[in-house]
Scaffold this motif. Structure first.
Motif, PDB file in Angstrom:
ATOM      1  N   ASP A  57       0.857  -1.189   0.000  1.00 45.55           N
ATOM      2  CA  ASP A  57       0.000   0.000   0.000  1.00 45.55           C
ATOM      3  C   ASP A  57       0.888   1.232   0.000  1.00 45.55           C
ATOM      4  O   ASP A  57       1.648   1.464   0.942  1.00 45.55           O
ATOM      5  CB  ASP A  57      -0.892  -0.026   1.248  1.00 45.55           C
ATOM      6  CG  ASP A  57      -2.019   0.998   1.180  1.00 45.55           C
ATOM      7  OD1 ASP A  57      -1.917   1.947   0.391  1.00 45.55           O
ATOM      8  OD2 ASP A  57      -3.004   0.834   1.935  1.00 45.55           O
ATOM      9  N   LEU A  58       0.792   2.045  -1.051  1.00 44.30           N
ATOM     10  CA  LEU A  58       1.633   3.237  -1.190  1.00 44.30           C
ATOM     11  C   LEU A  58       0.908   4.520  -0.828  1.00 44.30           C
ATOM     12  O   LEU A  58       1.401   5.609  -1.112  1.00 44.30           O
ATOM     13  CB  LEU A  58       2.160   3.334  -2.634  1.00 44.30           C
ATOM     14  CG  LEU A  58       2.992   2.152  -3.131  1.00 44.30           C
ATOM     15  CD1 LEU A  58       3.466   2.406  -4.566  1.00 44.30           C
ATOM     16  CD2 LEU A  58       4.179   1.888  -2.222  1.00 44.30           C
ATOM     17  N   VAL A  59      -0.257   4.415  -0.197  1.00 40.96           N
ATOM     18  CA  VAL A  59      -1.054   5.592   0.162  1.00 40.96           C
ATOM     19  C   VAL A  59      -0.762   5.962   1.615  1.00 40.96           C
ATOM     20  O   VAL A  59      -1.309   5.356   2.542  1.00 40.96           O
ATOM     21  CB  VAL A  59      -2.555   5.329  -0.037  1.00 40.96           C
ATOM     22  CG1 VAL A  59      -3.349   6.613   0.205  1.00 40.96           C
ATOM     23  CG2 VAL A  59      -2.830   4.789  -1.427  1.00 40.96           C
ATOM     24  N   VAL A  60       0.101   6.937   1.818  1.00 40.65           N
ATOM     25  CA  VAL A  60       0.548   7.304   3.156  1.00 40.65           C
ATOM     26  C   VAL A  60      -0.600   7.887   3.980  1.00 40.65           C
ATOM     27  O   VAL A  60      -1.346   8.743   3.507  1.00 40.65           O
ATOM     28  CB  VAL A  60       1.706   8.317   3.078  1.00 40.65           C
ATOM     29  CG1 VAL A  60       2.106   8.793   4.473  1.00 40.65           C
ATOM     30  CG2 VAL A  60       2.905   7.707   2.367  1.00 40.65           C
ATOM     31  N   ALA A  61      -0.726   7.393   5.221  1.00 39.64           N
ATOM     32  CA  ALA A  61      -1.647   7.912   6.243  1.00 39.64           C
ATOM     33  C   ALA A  61      -3.118   7.628   5.973  1.00 39.64           C
ATOM     34  O   ALA A  61      -3.943   7.767   6.868  1.00 39.64           O
ATOM     35  CB  ALA A  61      -1.450   9.416   6.442  1.00 39.64           C
ATOM     36  N   SER A  62      -3.483   7.230   4.765  1.00 37.37           N
ATOM     37  CA  SER A  62      -4.901   6.958   4.502  1.00 37.37           C
ATOM     38  C   SER A  62      -5.088   5.700   3.660  1.00 37.37           C
ATOM     39  O   SER A  62      -6.091   5.553   2.973  1.00 37.37           O
ATOM     40  CB  SER A  62      -5.556   8.157   3.808  1.00 37.37           C
ATOM     41  OG  SER A  62      -4.888   8.470   2.587  1.00 37.37           O
ATOM     42  N   GLY A  63      -4.115   4.796   3.707  1.00 37.95           N
ATOM     43  CA  GLY A  63      -4.240   3.545   2.957  1.00 37.95           C
ATOM     44  C   GLY A  63      -5.299   2.632   3.565  1.00 37.95           C
ATOM     45  O   GLY A  63      -5.443   2.549   4.787  1.00 37.95           O
ATOM     46  N   ASP A  64      -6.031   1.952   2.709  1.00 35.76           N
ATOM     47  CA  ASP A  64      -7.154   1.132   3.164  1.00 35.76           C
ATOM     48  C   ASP A  64      -6.918  -0.367   3.028  1.00 35.76           C
ATOM     49  O   ASP A  64      -7.831  -1.155   3.271  1.00 35.76           O
ATOM     50  CB  ASP A  64      -8.415   1.498   2.370  1.00 35.76           C
ATOM     51  CG  ASP A  64      -8.949   2.879   2.744  1.00 35.76           C
ATOM     52  OD1 ASP A  64      -8.754   3.277   3.909  1.00 35.76           O
ATOM     53  OD2 ASP A  64      -9.544   3.551   1.876  1.00 35.76           O
ATOM     54  N   VAL A  65      -5.715  -0.787   2.652  1.00 40.39           N
ATOM     55  CA  VAL A  65      -5.476  -2.225   2.474  1.00 40.39           C
ATOM     56  C   VAL A  65      -5.671  -2.971   3.787  1.00 40.39           C
ATOM     57  O   VAL A  65      -6.281  -4.035   3.834  1.00 40.39           O
ATOM     58  CB  VAL A  65      -4.061  -2.467   1.904  1.00 40.39           C
ATOM     59  CG1 VAL A  65      -3.673  -3.931   2.041  1.00 40.39           C
ATOM     60  CG2 VAL A  65      -4.018  -2.057   0.426  1.00 40.39           C
ATOM     61  N   ARG A  66      -5.149  -2.418   4.874  1.00 41.23           N
ATOM     62  CA  ARG A  66      -5.272  -3.109   6.162  1.00 41.23           C
ATOM     63  C   ARG A  66      -6.733  -3.238   6.593  1.00 41.23           C
ATOM     64  O   ARG A  66      -7.116  -4.230   7.212  1.00 41.23           O
ATOM     65  CB  ARG A  66      -4.446  -2.405   7.235  1.00 41.23           C
ATOM     66  CG  ARG A  66      -4.950  -1.040   7.653  1.00 41.23           C
ATOM     67  CD  ARG A  66      -4.080  -0.466   8.770  1.00 41.23           C
ATOM     68  NE  ARG A  66      -2.783  -0.018   8.279  1.00 41.23           N
ATOM     69  CZ  ARG A  66      -1.728   0.168   9.052  1.00 41.23           C
ATOM     70  NH1 ARG A  66      -1.793  -0.091  10.338  1.00 41.23           N
ATOM     71  NH2 ARG A  66      -0.589   0.610   8.546  1.00 41.23           N
ATOM     72  N   VAL A  67      -7.567  -2.248   6.228  1.00 41.41           N
ATOM     73  CA  VAL A  67      -8.990  -2.317   6.541  1.00 41.41           C
ATOM     74  C   VAL A  67      -9.670  -3.374   5.678  1.00 41.41           C
ATOM     75  O   VAL A  67     -10.491  -4.162   6.159  1.00 41.41           O
ATOM     76  CB  VAL A  67      -9.657  -0.941   6.330  1.00 41.41           C
ATOM     77  CG1 VAL A  67     -11.160  -1.034   6.559  1.00 41.41           C
ATOM     78  CG2 VAL A  67      -9.048   0.093   7.259  1.00 41.41           C
ATOM     79  N   SER A  68      -9.318  -3.422   4.407  1.00 41.08           N
ATOM     80  CA  SER A  68      -9.940  -4.372   3.485  1.00 41.08           C
ATOM     81  C   SER A  68      -9.685  -5.813   3.889  1.00 41.08           C
ATOM     82  O   SER A  68     -10.506  -6.697   3.608  1.00 41.08           O
ATOM     83  CB  SER A  68      -9.419  -4.137   2.060  1.00 41.08           C
ATOM     84  OG  SER A  68      -9.730  -2.835   1.617  1.00 41.08           O
ATOM     85  N   LEU A  69      -8.538  -6.069   4.547  1.00 42.21           N
ATOM     86  CA  LEU A  69      -8.195  -7.429   4.948  1.00 42.21           C
ATOM     87  C   LEU A  69      -8.278  -7.630   6.460  1.00 42.21           C
ATOM     88  O   LEU A  69      -7.832  -8.658   6.969  1.00 42.21           O
ATOM     89  CB  LEU A  69      -6.788  -7.767   4.445  1.00 42.21           C
ATOM     90  CG  LEU A  69      -6.651  -7.886   2.926  1.00 42.21           C
ATOM     91  CD1 LEU A  69      -5.188  -8.068   2.529  1.00 42.21           C
ATOM     92  CD2 LEU A  69      -7.493  -9.033   2.391  1.00 42.21           C
ATOM     93  N   ASN A  70      -8.826  -6.631   7.161  1.00 45.39           N
ATOM     94  CA  ASN A  70      -9.027  -6.730   8.613  1.00 45.39           C
ATOM     95  C   ASN A  70      -7.729  -7.096   9.328  1.00 45.39           C
ATOM     96  O   ASN A  70      -7.675  -8.015  10.145  1.00 45.39           O
ATOM     97  CB  ASN A  70     -10.117  -7.773   8.931  1.00 45.39           C
ATOM     98  CG  ASN A  70     -10.581  -7.696  10.378  1.00 45.39           C
ATOM     99  OD1 ASN A  70     -10.514  -6.639  11.006  1.00 45.39           O
ATOM    100  ND2 ASN A  70     -11.040  -8.815  10.913  1.00 45.39           N
ATOM    101  N   LEU A  71      -6.668  -6.358   9.018  1.00 47.96           N
ATOM    102  CA  LEU A  71      -5.353  -6.630   9.584  1.00 47.96           C
ATOM    103  C   LEU A  71      -5.022  -5.674  10.721  1.00 47.96           C
ATOM    104  O   LEU A  71      -5.407  -4.502  10.694  1.00 47.96           O
ATOM    105  CB  LEU A  71      -4.274  -6.497   8.505  1.00 47.96           C
ATOM    106  CG  LEU A  71      -4.328  -7.459   7.319  1.00 47.96           C
ATOM    107  CD1 LEU A  71      -3.236  -7.085   6.321  1.00 47.96           C
ATOM    108  CD2 LEU A  71      -4.172  -8.894   7.770  1.00 47.96           C
ATOM    109  N   THR A  72      -4.315  -6.193  11.707  1.00 44.64           N
ATOM    110  CA  THR A  72      -3.717  -5.353  12.749  1.00 44.64           C
ATOM    111  C   THR A  72      -2.219  -5.644  12.725  1.00 44.64           C
ATOM    112  O   THR A  72      -1.691  -6.416  13.544  1.00 44.64           O
ATOM    113  CB  THR A  72      -4.307  -5.676  14.127  1.00 44.64           C
ATOM    114  OG1 THR A  72      -5.731  -5.596  14.056  1.00 44.64           O
ATOM    115  CG2 THR A  72      -3.818  -4.678  15.171  1.00 44.64           C
ATOM    116  N   PRO A  73      -1.506  -5.064  11.772  1.00 46.45           N
ATOM    117  CA  PRO A  73      -0.100  -5.445  11.559  1.00 46.45           C
ATOM    118  C   PRO A  73       0.823  -4.903  12.645  1.00 46.45           C
ATOM    119  O   PRO A  73       0.582  -3.828  13.215  1.00 46.45           O
ATOM    120  CB  PRO A  73       0.213  -4.802  10.201  1.00 46.45           C
ATOM    121  CG  PRO A  73      -0.697  -3.622  10.125  1.00 46.45           C
ATOM    122  CD  PRO A  73      -1.963  -4.027  10.832  1.00 46.45           C
ATOM    123  N   SER A  74       1.865  -5.658  12.909  1.00 43.81           N
ATOM    124  CA  SER A  74       2.896  -5.198  13.841  1.00 43.81           C
ATOM    125  C   SER A  74       3.829  -4.200  13.172  1.00 43.81           C
ATOM    126  O   SER A  74       4.431  -3.346  13.841  1.00 43.81           O
ATOM    127  CB  SER A  74       3.699  -6.395  14.362  1.00 43.81           C
ATOM    128  OG  SER A  74       2.867  -7.316  15.026  1.00 43.81           O
TER     129      SER A  74
END
Length: 408
Positions: free
Chosen positions: A176-193
């Motif tokens: 995801d190259l969209v700084v501060a407003s990327g939605d990839v983590r939301v689309s995959l329900n991720l809580t990345p470290s």
């Protein structure tokens, strides 16, 4: 280390650590099918280290259950020191945390102990296929639209998932190259470290193990690099950094999908330059087609060949006022693919934080993503590389480009 078989041909060598696979008869018969000699055995991890440092093995099977932190660190160093050796880890239960630790250590495959013959054969087959394609560099796909709201992130996420589904023997990265407003983590329900910011801090010393440790593995088989949440990193993630990140991902993944921001920034230009193919997302509406028309004009001025540009119509339906023929005429470019409109399925998948194929594999939209991935993923990684990559000089090219646009 290799040995000569009865027919005089060299045979691959495998090492079994402790009780990594259970009964030896099953292992020996499976490995023989892939040209292995009878496997060597090490009583424990310490003995295995001595054997690994003395000779070369093509395959090592090691028990992961109960491994201490120091042993994992040692194993990681051994894997890094033997890039032509494949490692299979086993454990009595497929615990997610254990699997994640194994993958971050560098283990190539994980099997439940004791693996049956079919599962073991499938894992060895995947590794042997991977060794045959070791020298190839991965395919990079940039998903871009100059206009927001067209479903760019949805397409990036589901295209990556479809590539992993179609080719389970290969690894797929999603960045995801969209700084501060990327939605990839939301689309995959991720809580990345970790996220892109974590990688940028270590960009000068990235190797395969560090790269995998900073990415978040999704259950679908996609390795995700989320965008940084901090707006302060907007300037840090510049064209040079993007080019370096993409190069690392290309080296270690068969496919890399980039979710690009909607304006033509320096980092977006760097991503488009580096990509083997650009997925230009549009819809059959006047505003969307005008934005795509402008983007195609810019891409042509950048020197991209037509085959690098894949125009994908999202939310297509047969009763659209504008037809596909009208759109192709307006754009003066063929439409590469049409994704059918299925708002209910797409919205439900997003709400549940899963790819569309996982939510409803039988839907027309899920099948369309599979077909799109099959078509776009079939291109050779080297086929579309000669397109004037800037390696971080996007700023000056962007100014020249905008100047040309203003004069025209």
């Amino acid at each position: 280390m290799t040995s000569a078989g009865e027919n005089g041909r060299t045979q691959r060598m495998a090492l079994v650590v402790g009780d990594a696979v259970g009964p030896g008869e099953t292992l020996g018969s499976v490995l023989a099918r892939f040209g292995f000699a009878p496997p060597a055995h090490a009583e424990d991890f310490r003995a295995a280290l001595d054997m690994l440092r003395a000779t070369h093995f093509d395959l090592v099977l090691v028990p992961m259950q109960g491994m201490e932190t120091m042993q994992l660190a040692t194993l990681e160093r051994e894997i890094r020191a033997a890039p032509s050796t494949f490692f299979i880890g086993t454990a009595p239960r497929p615990e997610p945390e254990l699997i994640l630790r194994a993958m971050r250590t560098g283990i190539h495959e994980f099997l439940v102990h004791p693996p049956d013959a079919a599962e073991l054969a499938a894992a060895v087959d995947r590794l042997m296929r991977r060794s045959q394609s070791e020298g190839r560099r991965g395919l990079v796909l940039a998903v871009y639209s100059a206009k927001g709201g067209l479903g760019t992130t949805t397409i990036a996420v589901n295209l990556a998932h479809a590539l992993a589904h179609n080719d389970p023997e290969s690894r797929v990265a999603l960045a995801d190259l969209v700084v501060a407003s990327g939605d990839v983590r939301v689309s995959l329900n991720l809580t990345p470290s970790y996220d892109m910011g974590s990688l940028l801090e270590k960009l000068d010393r990235v190797d395969a193990e560090l790269l995998y440790s900073l990415l978040t593995p999704h259950a679908s088989g996609v390795w995700v690099l989320p965008a940084p949440d901090s707006p302060e990193l907007d300037d840090v993630l510049d064209a040079t950094a993007v080019s370096a990140v993409i190069d690392h991902l290309r080296t270690h993944f068969a496919y890399t999908v980039l979710d690009c921001e909607h304006h033509l920034s320096e980092r977006t230009l760097a991503a488009l330059d580096a990509a083997d193919r650009i997925v230009l997302v549009t819809q059959l509406s006047i505003t969307a087609l005008r934005a795509t028309q402008r983007t195609l004009g810019i891409c042509h001025r950048l020197g991209y060949r037509d085959e690098k540009l894949c125009v994908v119509v999202n939310r297509w339906q047969s009763q659209d006022v504008l037809s596909s023929t009208d759109a192709a005429g307006v754009l003066q470019h063929e439409l590469f693919w049409k994704l059918p409109n299925d708002y209910r399925t797409a919205a439900a998948a997003l709400t549940n934080g899963v790819p569309i194929m996982e939510y409803d594999a039988s839907s027309k939209l899920a099948m369309s993503y599979q077909q799109l991935a099959a078509r776009i993923g079939g291109a050779s990684p080297a086929r579309h590389r000669a397109n004037g990559t800037t390696n971080g000089t996007g700023g000056s090219r962007l100014r020249r480009l905008l100047g040309m646009k203003k004069r025209s």
